[in-house]
Write a protein that holds these residues in place. Structure first.
Motif, short mmCIF file in Angstrom:
data_model
loop_
_atom_site.label_atom_id
_atom_site.label_comp_id
_atom_site.label_asym_id
_atom_site.label_seq_id
_atom_site.Cartn_x
_atom_site.Cartn_y
_atom_site.Cartn_z
N ASP A 1 -39.39 -12.94 17.03
CA ASP A 1 -38.53 -13.93 16.32
C ASP A 1 -37.08 -13.27 16.60
N TYR A 2 -36.23 -14.11 16.54
CA TYR A 2 -34.87 -13.94 16.74
C TYR A 2 -34.02 -14.44 15.69
N THR A 3 -32.61 -13.92 15.53
CA THR A 3 -31.75 -14.38 14.61
C THR A 3 -30.34 -14.84 15.52
N ASN A 4 -30.15 -14.66 16.66
CA ASN A 4 -28.90 -15.02 17.04
C ASN A 4 -29.06 -16.36 18.00
N SER A 5 -28.59 -17.29 17.73
CA SER A 5 -28.46 -18.59 18.37
C SER A 5 -27.84 -18.57 19.57
N MET A 6 -26.99 -17.15 20.04
CA MET A 6 -26.11 -17.52 21.21
C MET A 6 -27.20 -16.91 22.23
N PHE A 7 -28.23 -16.49 22.10
CA PHE A 7 -28.93 -15.80 23.02
C PHE A 7 -29.37 -16.85 24.18
N ASP A 8 -29.25 -16.65 25.25
CA ASP A 8 -29.40 -17.57 26.65
C ASP A 8 -30.66 -17.36 27.31
N ASP B 1 -38.69 -24.72 27.06
CA ASP B 1 -39.63 -24.53 26.04
C ASP B 1 -41.00 -23.71 26.34
N LYS B 2 -41.22 -23.91 27.76
CA LYS B 2 -42.44 -23.36 28.14
C LYS B 2 -42.05 -22.45 29.55
N ASN B 3 -42.61 -21.55 29.82
CA ASN B 3 -42.69 -20.81 31.25
C ASN B 3 -43.88 -20.28 31.74
N GLU B 4 -44.59 -20.72 32.67
CA GLU B 4 -45.76 -20.04 32.98
C GLU B 4 -45.83 -19.27 34.41
N ASP B 5 -46.70 -18.29 34.34
CA ASP B 5 -46.58 -17.62 35.73
C ASP B 5 -48.17 -16.79 35.61
N GLY B 6 -48.93 -17.66 36.35
CA GLY B 6 -50.38 -17.15 36.38
C GLY B 6 -50.93 -16.96 35.12
N ARG B 7 -51.65 -15.90 34.47
CA ARG B 7 -52.18 -15.71 33.28
C ARG B 7 -50.98 -15.59 32.17
N PHE B 8 -49.96 -15.58 32.45
CA PHE B 8 -49.06 -15.53 31.44
C PHE B 8 -48.11 -16.61 31.11
N THR B 9 -48.03 -17.11 29.85
CA THR B 9 -46.97 -18.17 29.59
C THR B 9 -46.39 -17.84 28.22
N VAL B 10 -45.01 -18.22 28.44
CA VAL B 10 -43.91 -17.98 27.21
C VAL B 10 -43.59 -19.12 26.70
N PHE B 11 -43.77 -19.27 25.43
CA PHE B 11 -43.24 -20.49 24.68
C PHE B 11 -42.26 -20.22 23.92
N LEU B 12 -41.28 -21.10 23.77
CA LEU B 12 -40.09 -21.04 23.11
C LEU B 12 -39.94 -22.17 22.12
N ASN B 13 -39.58 -21.95 20.67
CA ASN B 13 -39.22 -22.74 19.70
C ASN B 13 -38.07 -22.46 19.05
N LYS B 14 -36.87 -23.12 19.61
CA LYS B 14 -35.72 -22.74 19.25
C LYS B 14 -35.25 -23.18 17.80
N SER B 15 -35.92 -24.08 17.40
CA SER B 15 -35.68 -24.48 16.15
C SER B 15 -36.27 -23.44 15.07
N ALA B 16 -37.30 -23.01 15.31
CA ALA B 16 -37.69 -21.74 14.60
C ALA B 16 -37.35 -20.55 14.93
N LYS B 17 -36.63 -20.49 16.06
CA LYS B 17 -35.89 -19.02 16.68
C LYS B 17 -37.28 -18.17 16.90
N HIS B 18 -38.24 -18.69 17.42
CA HIS B 18 -39.70 -17.97 17.69
C HIS B 18 -40.07 -18.29 19.16
N LEU B 19 -40.66 -17.10 19.79
CA LEU B 19 -41.00 -17.27 21.10
C LEU B 19 -42.28 -16.51 20.96
N SER B 20 -43.42 -16.91 21.96
CA SER B 20 -44.78 -16.28 21.96
C SER B 20 -45.06 -16.10 23.46
N LEU B 21 -46.00 -14.91 23.68
CA LEU B 21 -46.31 -14.71 24.88
C LEU B 21 -47.78 -14.82 24.98
#
Lengths: 115, 115
Positions: free
Chosen positions: B24-31, B55-75
């Motif tokens: 989770d993050y707090t700064n909306s300026m992160f790019d 909102d999504k980037n995939e590389d082989g077995r690894f996928t990262v999801f970004l939810n900007k409204s929730a300021k949350h990402l997951s691997l």
């Protein structure tokens, strides 16, 4: 090819002493970063060099910390009057250009212990 | 204040199953947001990144999801392998003067993949 190297790998010193930590970036990399990782924490930004100049030193905790990169390659992080709270792993990273963040390559770090 | 937070210090999964690491993050300026993997006595190694406009980037077995409204990402790691056992750091970048980007790291999650 050779990655980022850091020397020494471990450094034990006494409170009040002066230490120097060295970073050899990947050849040709113009951007160089220093981070500090304390126990149980993530790496914390200290300073960034673009070429020979410190473009951002906003992470240096106080004036006991200083870093140089006189020829735009090797960098030295200098800590004066060390304190026990300076004990941490000091990480160096380099990147080819000041651009995409995924190009930051980290060295193995120097483990500093201040007794 | 902690701008990037990883609230789970550790995670254990069975080989072949999915590993989900959260940040989770707090700064909306992160790019940009990145995941780094770290083995003991080594520096962090870049794994995967995502731009704040995706909102999504995939590389082989690894996928990262970004939810900007929730300021949350997951691997997501699928399928998990014993060699994936390491500390995973979430990091975010804030542009500095339009040049390079210093990284702000979370505290890390230790992933253990059981054979």
């Amino acid at each position: 090819g050779a990655g980022v190297s850091q020397t020494p790998s471990n450094k034990v010193t006494e409170k009040g002493k002066y230490v120097e930590l060295r970073c050899d970036p990947i050849s040709g990399h113009t951007a160089l970063y220093w981070y500090r990782q304390s126990l149980g924490q993530g790496p914390e930004f200290l300073i960034y060099f673009q070429g020979t100049g410190a473009a951002d030193d906003s992470g240096l905790p106080n004036d006991r910390f200083f870093a140089v990169r006189p020829e735009g390659s090797v960098s030295t992080l200098k800590i004066q009057r060390t304190e026990r709270g300076d004990s941490a792993v000091y990480l160096c990273a380099s990147s080819a250009i000041a651009g995409p963040v995924e190009t930051q390559y980290f060295g193995p770090g120097t483990r500093l212990l201040v007794l | 204040d902690q701008q990037v937070k990883q609230n789970s210090p550790s995670l254990s999964v069975q080989e072949g199953r999915i590993s989900i690491l959260n940040c989770d993050y707090t700064n909306s300026m992160f790019d940009y947001f990145l995941w780094y993997k770290k083995y003991p006595a080594e520096g962090p190694t870049f794994l995967i990144s995502i731009s704040s406009i995706k909102d999504k980037n995939e590389d082989g077995r690894f996928t990262v999801f970004l939810n900007k409204s929730a300021k949350h990402l997951s691997l997501h790691i699928v399928p998990s392998q014993p060699g994936d056992s390491a500390v995973y750091f979430c990091a975010a970048s804030v542009p500095y003067g339009g040049a390079t980007n210093k990284l702000i790291f979370g505290t890390g999650t230790l992933l253990a993949v059981q054979p």
